[in-house]
Enzyme design. Structure first.
Site, PDB file in Angstrom:
ATOM      1  CG  ASP A 183      41.582  73.507  54.428  1.00 62.47           C
ATOM      2  OD1 ASP A 183      42.584  72.867  54.459  1.00 62.47           O
ATOM      3  OD2 ASP A 183      41.427  74.824  54.788  1.00 62.47           O
ATOM      4  CG  HIS A 185      41.823  73.322  58.557  1.00 63.64           C
ATOM      5  ND1 HIS A 185      41.767  73.486  59.934  1.00 63.64           N
ATOM      6  CD2 HIS A 185      41.800  74.497  57.992  1.00 63.64           C
ATOM      7  CE1 HIS A 185      41.783  74.782  60.111  1.00 63.64           C
ATOM      8  NE2 HIS A 185      41.505  75.258  59.077  1.00 63.64           N
ATOM      9  CD  GLU A 209      43.875  75.100  51.782  1.00 62.60           C
ATOM     10  OE1 GLU A 209      44.222  75.766  52.726  1.00 62.60           O
ATOM     11  OE2 GLU A 209      43.162  75.344  50.859  1.00 62.60           O
ATOM     12  CD  GLU A 235      46.408  77.001  56.209  1.00 59.80           C
ATOM     13  OE1 GLU A 235      45.766  77.091  56.995  1.00 59.80           O
ATOM     14  OE2 GLU A 235      45.891  76.484  54.964  1.00 59.80           O
ATOM     15  CG  HIS A 285      46.650  80.465  53.992  1.00 55.56           C
ATOM     16  ND1 HIS A 285      46.680  81.118  55.208  1.00 55.56           N
ATOM     17  CD2 HIS A 285      45.621  79.713  54.243  1.00 55.56           C
ATOM     18  CE1 HIS A 285      45.826  80.727  56.126  1.00 55.56           C
ATOM     19  NE2 HIS A 285      45.193  79.944  55.567  1.00 55.56           N
TER      20      HIS A 285
END
Length: 382
Positions: A183, A185, A209, A235, A285
């Site tokens: 991730d 993020h 991700e 997400e 998610h």
């Protein structure tokens, strides 16, 4: 049957639960929340309550459209999360009314179970090799971790080397055939994301991700040209209209809509079907609570392109309370051989421990994500 009341509960570690009551005694539960904005979403839910009280809860599609289209200003994380939790609760009521799991009312299940992955590490990941081995020893076939700490637009190769060292430690600990999701993020800007995506390729990752923030999704074209690793995002996208250009551009391989952020079961099922038409996988998610996870499993059950499900048991955010604390029958989320079976009970398939919810709502929470700064004092992406 008529809706009589909506009650919200701010409960630790960072969740918001919703109970929708009816005049026939059937109760539905939802989880409308934006992490760090629980009180704001709570207010939005109660604004929508004005319309819902007195209505038939079974008319879900119409209620969804009124909640979305009935206001001149629409969309975004707060509004769509409020709709999401209400939508979940209405489906829970409908399933209980017809004495069937929600997925049976959506055409029936196309699978018996779905693979789940476990989080390892934390916001600033460390000791991830050992952590990965421990969760694999528990039966998980896939793990996910934060890849980086904060990164500047152009940062040092030393920081990138630290990422590679952590991922190498995980791959060495779990072997070649365990899925690893990294991730980003949204912490990584395009210049560094291109380098990192390319450098990570030898580790044969399950996906990377959110390599960039969703407001920079146009950068996925450049990143995709530097790697064959599947790219996941979504997400922080909240409706089928947010996802539409992502599919049209064709650079994403996996979408990750959140059932508590992106309009609930009704909307995410539509997003999942859109994704399938573009040959894009679905991995909802869900670093949230049991109601959100139960809602995810209803969509997973009916979506052929769903291949893995996030779940929050043991995640670093769950301080003090965890995924199973608020449900009466913990076996509903029993993971076996890296999979979770579909819930068999009516509605969302879980029974909420309402007494415990009310007790913990007295405690509540004021969870906020940390605010990071770079060495020069500028605010960093968390």
């Amino acid at each position: 049957m008529k809706i009589t009341k909506l009650t919200t509960y701010v409960v630790p570690p960072r969740w918001l639960f919703l109970k929708v009551e009816t005049d026939e005694g059937i109760v539905g539960w939802g989880e409308p929340v934006i992490e760090g904005r629980a009180e704001t979403v709570k207010a939005a839910v109660h604004e929508l309550e004005d319309y819902l009280v007195g209505k038939n809860p079974l008319h879900i599609e119409d209620h969804w459209n009124v909640m979305y289209r009935g206001g001149f200003y629409r969309g975004g994380p707060i509004h769509m999360s409020a709709i999401a939790g209400i939508d979940q609760a209405l489906w829970d009521i409908k399933g209980k009314y017809y004495d069937a799991p929600v997925y049976e009312l959506m055409g029936g299940a196309c699978r018996e179970s779905i693979k789940v992955y476990s989080w390892i590490g934390g916001d600033r990941p460390s000791d991830v090799g050992q952590a990965a081995k421990e969760v694999v020893d528990k039966g998980f076939h896939a793990v996910k971790m934060n890849g980086t700490e904060e990164l500047q637009y152009i940062d040092t190769y030393a920081k990138l080397d630290q990422v590679l060292e952590r991922v190498a430690a995980v791959r060495e600990a779990v072997g070649n055939h365990i899925g690893i999701g990294i991730d980003f993020h949204g912490r990584v800007h395009k210049p560094m994301a291109k380098i990192l995506a390319k450098e990570l390729e030898p580790y044969r990752l399950m996906f990377i991700e959110e390599p960039v923030l969703p407001e920079h999704n146009e950068a996925l074209r450049d990143i995709a040209s530097h790697t064959a690793t599947p790219i996941a995002t979504g997400e922080r996208m909240y409706s089928r209209w947010d996802f539409k250009p992502l599919f049209e551009d064709g650079y994403v391989d996996i979408i990750q809509p959140d059932l508590s952020h992106a309009g609930g079961i009704t909307e995410v099922k539509k997003i999942a079907s859109m994704a399938e038409s573009y040959d894009v996988g679905l991995a909802p998610h869900c670093p949230l609570g049991p109601i959100a996870l139960a809602a995810c499993l209803q969509v997973d059950a009916t979506s052929h392109n769903a291949f893995i499900q996030e779940q929050s048991l043991g995640i670093h955010y769950n301080k003090g309370n965890d995924l199973l604390d608020y449900i009466n029958d913990r076996s509903v989320f029993e993971y076996q051989n890296g999979h979770v079976s579909l819930p068999k009970n009516p509605g969302l398939g879980i029974s909420i421990n309402e007494e415990y919810v009310e007790e913990m709502a007295q405690k509540g929470h004021r969870w906020r994500n940390p605010v990071w700064r770079h060495q020069d004092g500028t605010v960093a992406e968390w």
